[in-house]
Design a protein around this motif. Structure first.
Motif, short mmCIF file in Angstrom:
data_model
loop_
_atom_site.label_atom_id
_atom_site.label_comp_id
_atom_site.label_asym_id
_atom_site.label_seq_id
_atom_site.Cartn_x
_atom_site.Cartn_y
_atom_site.Cartn_z
N LYS A 1 0.84 -1.20 0.00
CA LYS A 1 0.00 0.00 0.00
C LYS A 1 0.88 1.25 0.00
CE LYS A 1 -3.98 1.95 2.39
NZ LYS A 1 -4.90 1.77 3.50
N GLU B 1 -9.20 -1.18 -2.47
CA GLU B 1 -9.34 -0.17 -1.42
C GLU B 1 -8.92 1.22 -1.93
OE1 GLU B 1 -7.32 1.08 2.86
OE2 GLU B 1 -6.99 -0.94 2.08
N LEU B 2 -7.79 1.27 -2.62
CA LEU B 2 -7.31 2.56 -3.15
C LEU B 2 -8.28 3.11 -4.20
CD1 LEU B 2 -3.48 1.83 -3.43
CD2 LEU B 2 -4.64 3.29 -1.75
N GLU B 3 -8.86 2.23 -4.98
CA GLU B 3 -9.83 2.66 -5.98
C GLU B 3 -11.10 3.17 -5.31
OE1 GLU B 3 -10.69 1.06 -10.47
OE2 GLU B 3 -10.26 -0.41 -8.91
N ALA B 4 -11.54 2.48 -4.28
CA ALA B 4 -12.75 2.89 -3.55
C ALA B 4 -12.56 4.25 -2.88
CB ALA B 4 -13.12 1.84 -2.51
N LYS B 5 -11.35 4.52 -2.44
CA LYS B 5 -11.07 5.80 -1.78
C LYS B 5 -10.75 6.92 -2.79
CE LYS B 5 -9.49 3.95 2.61
NZ LYS B 5 -8.37 3.85 3.56
N GLY B 6 -10.71 6.59 -4.07
CA GLY B 6 -10.47 7.61 -5.10
C GLY B 6 -9.01 7.87 -5.41
N PHE B 7 -8.12 7.07 -4.89
CA PHE B 7 -6.70 7.26 -5.20
C PHE B 7 -6.36 6.79 -6.60
CE2 PHE B 7 -6.45 7.20 -0.52
CZ PHE B 7 -5.76 8.38 -0.33
#
Length: 149
Positions: A9, A46-52
């Motif tokens: 991550k 997770e990173l995609e869900a958070k918009g990263f």
């Protein structure tokens, strides 16, 4: 924490801090660093869900950085190489198509600035624009019209 000991991550966030990356790019870059017990797909989810991670931002970034120097073919090739989905590439194609001739004229003007004086010079200018990803019709229009005046 040293960079060599970064978690997956942490590595992903470091890459994303440098520039926009597609999910496919991150998968390729992080793959060699996966250790037993790591779930790379879950981290990327997770990173995609958070918009990263955002494919549309990747498209916008590539268009912003490349479109002034390259034709649609070359920009779209770059997007395909980055693993961007086909619908986003189709949208990018439409965005680029409307400015293709003007961008080609600007690239030609910066590089040459004067109409070709011989068939050899004309061929050289045509090869240059074609190598930059501009289509044959656009290249012919640019050389036929000079700088567009």
């Amino acid at each position: 924490m040293s960079f060599s000991k970064l978690s997956l991550k942490g590595r992903a966030l470091r890459y994303l801090a440098q520039r926009e990356h597609s999910r496919a790019e991150l998968l390729a870059k992080l793959g060699p660093h996966v250790q037993e017990g790591d779930d790379l797909a879950a981290i990327l989810d997770e990173l995609e869900a958070k918009g990263f991670i955002c494919a549309q931002r990747v498209v916008d970034s590539v268009i912003h950085t490349k479109a002034a120097r390259y034709g649609a073919s070359r920009v779209l090739q770059e997007l395909r190489h980055k693993g961007v989905d086909a619908p986003l590439i189709a949208d990018a194609r439409e965005r680029l198509r409307s400015t293709e001739l003007q961008r080609a004229r600007e690239v030609w003007q910066r590089r040459f600035g004067a109409p070709p004086e011989s068939p050899q010079e004309r061929a050289k200018q045509m090869r240059f624009l074609a190598s930059r990803g501009f289509g044959g019709d656009v290249v012919r229009q640019v050389l036929r019209g000079g700088d567009g005046d």
